[in-house]
Design an enzyme around this catalytic site. Structure first.
Site, PDB file in Angstrom:
ATOM      1  CG  ASN A 288      -6.372  -2.908  -0.688  1.00  0.00           C
ATOM      2  OD1 ASN A 288      -6.938  -1.955  -1.207  1.00  0.00           O
ATOM      3  ND2 ASN A 288      -5.139  -2.845  -0.217  1.00  0.00           N
TER       4      ASN A 288
ATOM      5  CG  HIS B  58      -4.170  -1.680   3.975  1.00  0.00           C
ATOM      6  ND1 HIS B  58      -2.812  -1.765   4.155  1.00  0.00           N
ATOM      7  CD2 HIS B  58      -4.397  -0.447   3.451  1.00  0.00           C
ATOM      8  CE1 HIS B  58      -2.236  -0.644   3.756  1.00  0.00           C
ATOM      9  NE2 HIS B  58      -3.179   0.180   3.333  1.00  0.00           N
TER      10      HIS B  58
ATOM     11  CD  GLU C 231      -3.509  -7.386   5.778  1.00  0.00           C
ATOM     12  OE1 GLU C 231      -2.489  -7.974   5.405  1.00  0.00           O
ATOM     13  OE2 GLU C 231      -3.965  -6.375   5.192  1.00  0.00           O
TER      14      GLU C 231
ATOM     15  CB  SER D  52       4.109 -10.319   3.704  1.00  0.00           C
ATOM     16  OG  SER D  52       4.768  -9.836   4.850  1.00  0.00           O
TER      17      SER D  52
ATOM     18  CB  CYS E 255       1.738  -2.885   4.820  1.00  0.00           C
ATOM     19  SG  CYS E 255       0.213  -2.322   5.623  1.00  0.00           S
TER      20      CYS E 255
ATOM     21  CB  CYS F 169      -1.869  -4.817   8.028  1.00  0.00           C
ATOM     22  SG  CYS F 169      -2.995  -3.873   6.959  1.00  0.00           S
TER      23      CYS F 169
ATOM     24  CG  ASP G 129      -1.884  -0.995  -1.504  1.00  0.00           C
ATOM     25  OD1 ASP G 129      -2.836  -0.480  -0.908  1.00  0.00           O
ATOM     26  OD2 ASP G 129      -1.421  -2.114  -1.208  1.00  0.00           O
TER      27      ASP G 129
END
Length: 154
Positions: A49, A60, A62, A85, A87, A90, A150
Site C-alpha cells: 500500500n 493499494h 494488491e 482481506s 477491499c 481490490c 484508507d
C-alpha cells in the site's frame, strides 16, 4: 499451474507479502503487502500500500503488486497473496482479470470482498497469520485517521 498447494507453500508466498507490508510501514505508510504469483509458483510482482507515500488513493497493496507484475497474457492460474482481506476495489481487480486464487493473511481486522470472490469461483485461503494481525493493529492504534481514510470510514 501449481498442482499441490500445501500450507507451507501458501505461507512462503505470504512471507513475500509480509515483507512488503513491513516495507510500507517503514516508509511511513499503511502496512499492507501483496504479491501476484504465477501459475508456475514464481513471484510475478510484489508491492505494498503506497497511498500515503505516493499521495495516491488507488495504490493499494494488491494494485501495486498487480502493476509491478506487468502485463500478462492471461491471469488464469495466478494467485493474489495479500496480508489483509481485499477491499471491494481490490476484489474487483481479482475478479476482473480472472485471478484464480486468493491467499489472505488475515480477515479479523478488516473483512473485504473475499466471500464474494469465493462465491464467484475464486479459490480462497485464509491463513489467520498473527504477523499480519499485529502489523495492522499496531498501525491502526498509532494512526487511526489514516486507517479510516484508507477504508473509507469517516
Amino acid at each position: 499451474m501449481v498442482d499441490l498447494l500445501d500450507e507451507a507453500t501458501l505461507r512462503s508466498w505470504l512471507d513475500v507479502a509480509v515483507e512488503e507490508a513491513r516495507t510500507g510501514r517503514d516508509e511511513g505508510g499503511i502496512p499492507i503487502g501483496a504479491a501476484l504469483i504465477g501459475a508456475d509458483g514464481q513471484v510475478l510482482g510484489r508491492g505494498h500500500n503506497r497511498r500515503v507515500q505516493d499521495d495516491d488513493p488507488s495504490v493499494h497493496g494488491e494494485t501495486d503488486a498487480f502493476r509491478r507484475a506487468g502485463r500478462q497474457r492471461s491471469y488464469r492460474g495466478t494467485t493474489m497473496v495479500t496480508t489483509l482481506s481485499p477491499c471491494w476495489y481490490c476484489s474487483g481487480l481479482v475478479r476482473q482479470f480472472g485471478i484464480s486464487r486468493l491467499v489472505i493473511g488475515e480477515t479479523r481486522t478488516f473483512s473485504g470482498g473475499h466471500d464474494w470472490l469465493a462465491d464467484h469461483g475464486v479459490e480462497v485461503h485464509v491463513l489467520d497469520d498473527q504477523r499480519c494481525i499485529d502489523l495492522l493493529q499496531q498501525f491502526i492504534a498509532a494512526h487511526p485517521a489514516v486507517w479510516n481514510e484508507d477504508i473509507g470510514d469517516e
